[in-house]
Design an enzyme around this catalytic site. Structure first.
Site, PDB file in Angstrom:
ATOM      1  CB  CYS A   1      14.974 -11.278  -5.343  1.00  0.00           C
ATOM      2  SG  CYS A   1      13.634 -12.476  -5.291  1.00  0.00           S
TER       3      CYS A   1
ATOM      4  CE1 TYR B   1      -3.418  -2.743   0.974  1.00  0.00           C
ATOM      5  CE2 TYR B   1      -2.186  -3.044   2.999  1.00  0.00           C
ATOM      6  CZ  TYR B   1      -3.171  -3.460   2.120  1.00  0.00           C
ATOM      7  OH  TYR B   1      -3.897  -4.568   2.421  1.00  0.00           O
TER       8      TYR B   1
HETATM    9  N1  LLP Z   1     -15.245  -5.510   9.073  1.00  0.00           N
HETATM   10  C1  LLP Z   1     -15.137  -5.757   7.753  1.00  0.00           C
HETATM   11  C2  LLP Z   1     -16.315  -6.207   6.998  1.00  0.00           C
HETATM   12  C3  LLP Z   1     -13.904  -5.569   7.096  1.00  0.00           C
HETATM   13  O1  LLP Z   1     -13.804  -5.794   5.803  1.00  0.00           O
HETATM   14  C4  LLP Z   1     -12.782  -5.121   7.830  1.00  0.00           C
HETATM   15  C5  LLP Z   1     -11.476  -4.948   7.195  1.00  0.00           C
HETATM   16  C6  LLP Z   1     -12.943  -4.891   9.221  1.00  0.00           C
HETATM   17  C7  LLP Z   1     -14.194  -5.085   9.790  1.00  0.00           C
HETATM   18  C8  LLP Z   1     -11.827  -4.414  10.074  1.00  0.00           C
HETATM   19  O2  LLP Z   1     -11.355  -3.184   9.654  1.00  0.00           O
HETATM   20  P1  LLP Z   1     -10.356  -2.326  10.573  1.00  0.00           P
HETATM   21  O3  LLP Z   1     -11.093  -1.960  11.815  1.00  0.00           O
HETATM   22  O4  LLP Z   1      -9.187  -3.164  10.882  1.00  0.00           O
HETATM   23  O5  LLP Z   1     -10.027  -1.167   9.743  1.00  0.00           O
HETATM   24  N2  LLP Z   1      -4.809  -5.120   4.908  1.00  0.00           N
HETATM   25  C9  LLP Z   1      -5.257  -3.750   4.951  1.00  0.00           C
HETATM   26  C10 LLP Z   1      -6.589  -3.631   5.665  1.00  0.00           C
HETATM   27  C11 LLP Z   1      -7.682  -4.450   5.047  1.00  0.00           C
HETATM   28  C12 LLP Z   1      -8.979  -4.301   5.786  1.00  0.00           C
HETATM   29  C13 LLP Z   1     -10.000  -5.240   5.287  1.00  0.00           C
HETATM   30  N3  LLP Z   1     -11.242  -5.203   5.987  1.00  0.00           N
HETATM   31  C14 LLP Z   1      -4.180  -2.905   5.604  1.00  0.00           C
HETATM   32  O6  LLP Z   1      -3.120  -3.437   5.940  1.00  0.00           O
HETATM   33  O7  LLP Z   1      -4.348  -1.694   5.761  1.00  0.00           O
END
Ligand code: LLP
Length: 400
Positions: free
Chosen positions: A327, A302
């Site tokens: 790599c 990201y």
């Molecule tokens: N609920 C749903 C339906 C979601 O899709 C997500 C995250 C959450 C809750 C939790 O979201 P949070 O509170 O953690 O923002 N890998 C990415 C983040 C992907 C989030 C996907 N969905 C990153 O490293 O920023």
């Protein structure tokens, strides 16, 4: 204060470190923000699914928001009561639906008419009534990174308001479906309150119009997404978040569910890695460390900013990239950051690595995934051992 040097010495690097007291205080803060109202904080397991992390939150009273049957199993194993577990996700397999229904969890969050059809058929086969909610896509721009933005019609998530209404009527008429909740989630790392409030208002209106036709929903699930400070972001205070949501719910007797992941664990985690060498290519300075993109993917995927610090070093700073041994040119933790001169063995701490860190790690380049340790009340314990080469090839050897 966590003694990163001591932890790196005991457990080696690369290493993930989590502060369980910080996790507890973030959970409490959010729970308190909703006090006086029925609420359930369902921790988004995807952010950090270590059994000890889930267990720690379960002991505090948290539920779990899961996006695969594997996460549901983790939540159950870690002691989350089944009536606090939600199973979400845009593509559930039949076997996952079957297991979720037989596990009798709180509800399944549905994202399409086709999926509702499968859940109904499997519930009929099992002779049960499936508790469901429908994910509504309120078509709101959450103003976050496009990869983690989910609330616009151009994203794959949920169904539009009109379809949702039709599906609720259909579910209400089915003997095998019990529509108990409604869900939305507009994106992650949200730092603006207005889009959340707008989305909640749209969804609350739908709940009212369903009530008018005698479809009474009990759970109002606002998703996750609360942002954290990585750099110098202005974030949303939990109290303001709760007030904004509650202000849209006048006249409704619903339990507010939220599914925070990053907010709970993001700033409770650090990634520790040691300097291997420094080098300069035509004036460009690189600090090469023993951790890599396979361990912590967010910067590569990201272009995410994480604060970095060389423990015990300061002064004489000059710009450098911190890069790993993989790599790929995309293998970096930080770009063009002012850093003091380093020597082999110096410890680099990457901050805000508790969410979407270890869980997104891979074995790319045949690199074993790091160990994870928890610090709680000054006590340190290993909560996941470092992988070994043998772990990495075990399943291949079975096929030889
Ligand atoms: N609920 C749903 C339906 C979601 O899709 C997500 C995250 C959450 C809750 C939790 O979201 P949070 O509170 O953690 O923002 N890998 C990415 C983040 C992907 C989030 C996907 N969905 C990153 O490293 O920023």
């Amino acid at each position: 204060m966590i003694d990163f040097q001591a932890l790196a010495k005991s457990f080696d690097t690369p290493l993930y470190v989590y502060d369980f007291d910080h996790i507890a205080s973030r959970y409490d803060e959010l729970k308190k923000a909703f006090s006086g109202r029925k609420s359930l904080i369902s921790y988004a397991v995807k952010a950090n699914s270590n059994l000890a992390v889930i267990g720690h939150l379960a002991a505090l009273g948290a539920g779990a928001d899961c996006v695969s049957i594997g996460e549901v199993r983790r939540a159950l194993m870690a002691g989350v009561p089944k009536y606090k577990i939600i199973f979400s996700g845009v593509g559930k397999r039949d076997d996952e639906i079957r297991e979720a229904l037989t596990s009798d969890i709180l509800l399944l969050n549905l994202e399409s008419e086709a999926e509702m059809g499968r859940v109904e058929a499997i519930a009929a086969e099992l002779g049960v009534q499936a508790r469901i909610s429908i994910r509504v896509n309120p078509n709101i721009d959450p103003k976050t990174h496009p990869y983690i933005s989910t609330g616009l019609h151009e994203n794959k998530f949920g169904v539009d308001i009109e379809t949702a209404k039709r599906l609720y009527i259909k579910a209400h008429q089915s003997p095998h479906l019990d529509p108990v909740g409604i869900h939305f989630h507009i994106g992650s790392q949200l730092t603006e309150l207005e889009p959340i409030k707008e989305a909640a208002a749209i969804v609350a209106d739908l709940v009212r119009s369903l009530l008018a036709i005698k479809i009474e929903l009990k759970f109002f699930d606002v998703g996750g997404g609360l942002g954290i400070v990585y750099d110098d972001e202005e974030t949303i205070a939990p109290y303001d978040y709760a007030q904004a949501i509650l202000s849209t719910l006048q006249g409704l007797d619903v339990t507010v569910v939220c599914e925070p992941g990053r907010y709970i664990v993001g700033n409770a985690g650090w990634f520790l890695t040691r300097v291997l060498y420094e080098k300069v290519n035509e004036g460009k300075r690189f600090v090469i460390v023993d951790g890599a993109m396979n361990d912590l993917l967010r910067p590569s995927l990201y272009n995410a900013y994480h604060r970095v610090e060389v423990v015990g070093k300061s002064g004489n700073e000059s710009e450098a990239d911190i890069v790993g041994p993989v790599c790929e040119s995309g293998d970096f933790f930080a770009k063009n950051r002012p850093l003091p001169p380093t020597e082999p063995g110096d410890l680099v701490v990457v901050h805000s690595a508790g969410a979407y860190g270890f869980v997104m790690a891979s074995n790319y380049n045949t690199r074993p995934r790091p160990a994870e340790v928890a610090v709680e009340g000054g006590r340190v314990r290993c909560i996941r051992q470092r992988e070994t080469f043998e772990d990495l090839i075990r399943l291949e050897k079975m096929c030889l």
